[in-house]
Design an enzyme around this catalytic site. Sequence first.
Site, PDB file in Angstrom:
ATOM      1  CD  GLU A   1      33.502  64.586  47.879  1.00  0.00           C
ATOM      2  OE1 GLU A   1      32.892  65.663  47.326  1.00  0.00           O
ATOM      3  OE2 GLU A   1      33.866  64.463  49.122  1.00  0.00           O
TER       4      GLU A   1
ATOM      5  CB  CYS B   1      33.325  65.090  53.040  1.00  0.00           C
ATOM      6  SG  CYS B   1      34.158  66.169  51.811  1.00  0.00           S
TER       7      CYS B   1
ATOM      8  CG  HIS C   1      34.670  66.588  57.341  1.00  0.00           C
ATOM      9  ND1 HIS C   1      35.632  65.997  56.265  1.00  0.00           N
ATOM     10  CD2 HIS C   1      34.161  67.616  56.557  1.00  0.00           C
ATOM     11  CE1 HIS C   1      35.478  66.660  55.187  1.00  0.00           C
ATOM     12  NE2 HIS C   1      34.588  67.634  55.187  1.00  0.00           N
TER      13      HIS C   1
END
Length: 404
Positions: A81, A113, A244
């Site tokens: 990103e 993400c 994450h």
Amino acid sequence: MSVGIDQVHVYAPQLALPLPALAAARGVAPEKLTLGLGVQAMAVTPACEDVVTLAATAAARCLRAAGVDPRTIGLLVVATETGVDHAKPVGIFVHELVGVGPHCRVYEVKHACYGGTAALMLAADWVRAHRTQARRALVIASDVARYAIGSPGEPTQGAGAVAMLVGPTPRALFLAEESGVHAANVYDFWRPLDRREALVDGKYSIDCYLDALASAFRSCRRLERPALEDGEGLLDRLARILYHTPFPKMAAKAHRRLLELERGSVTDADYEASYHALVAPGLTGVAQIGNTYTASLYVCLATLLEDEARVLAGRRIGLFSYGSGCCAEFFTGTVPTGAVAIGPTGVRETLARRTLVDVPAYEELLRHGERGGEPPADFAGDFVFRGIRNDRRMYAPTREVLAA
Ligand code: COA
């Protein structure tokens, strides 16, 4: 057909800012960052590195560790990103630097993400779709996580890349075919085209993450085969869970939410025991490297496999990927009995070679960004970003790599 991750390798910049130093400079208690967010240090990118050099170094080391000829790769996908061009993908620079052959699909994917997981899943499907031919894909997640100096997001920066070789009969992780996904249009974190640093509604992003986790997990549970018995939870079938991790405390919050979802309510003692057994072992790398956006979940996976492959051989783990915006996926994988054979995954090597920087040096690097230049004498990477000439980005292997 069994498909999964054959090899995984992490590379992060060697410069690191200890979070207590940042806390002192911003006038906040160090415990807010080291305990409240759970971050001990964050990787800082030197001028001669960017997402391309991070990705290429991780990829070259991944292929070397696996003993795979780069010319046999048929698909190269980079998730990021923080790409370096609106049209030219990071992957095509990597393609040249690591010596992948011409008969290969090369492109970039983006969904904050979640991008690393999107790339991994499409690579796994690509391998499954060609049952008669054993094909290998190279998936790389690479990011430089940037927030504005002095903003609440500042302590949740970092940088790094993870390269994963995806193929049949994997040595690192078999991927289950079924997973639970969740998507919704939310404005929790974004980066308009003209901005270097991300914009974020921090507290809202945590709520979006937790809601997406609950939804994706429920969906994964419904698809579970053999179906769960009465009173049995999906968590009962998992030896570890990786989340994450923009900052380690996020994984702790996520785990509490899953326990509550499965058990109704949970005591602090039960939560602590479950967190330390299932979650904490995967977090030691990210606590020192910081946020790596697309790569974050896979830094956790590499940490776990480097430290615990022997213990986890034959056991199943859960993985949760979240990308703001948002898309999320809860999936599972089984550590093969031969996982010990993949050896070091680069996490310890990255941490062992670190040079600590102070706040003025970090601010200077952040203000000027990655503008290219000569590598420092003790440079740990394999490739250098030399700078921009005639609007073209210039990269080269280090002298050590050329001599090898
Ligand atoms: N000792 C120990 N803990 C302390 C403390 C101290 N002296 N002072 C504060 N804390 C704790 C707070 O209680 C809080 O923990 P909790 O959430 O478990 O209650 C934590 O430290 C953070 O404090 P908070 O006031 O919430 O921090 P903040 O407002 O500065 O911002 C984020 C935190 C995460 C919102 C911010 O860093 C951010 O926007 N990050 C980027 C977005 C992101 O990563 N989102 C995640 C989902 S994708």
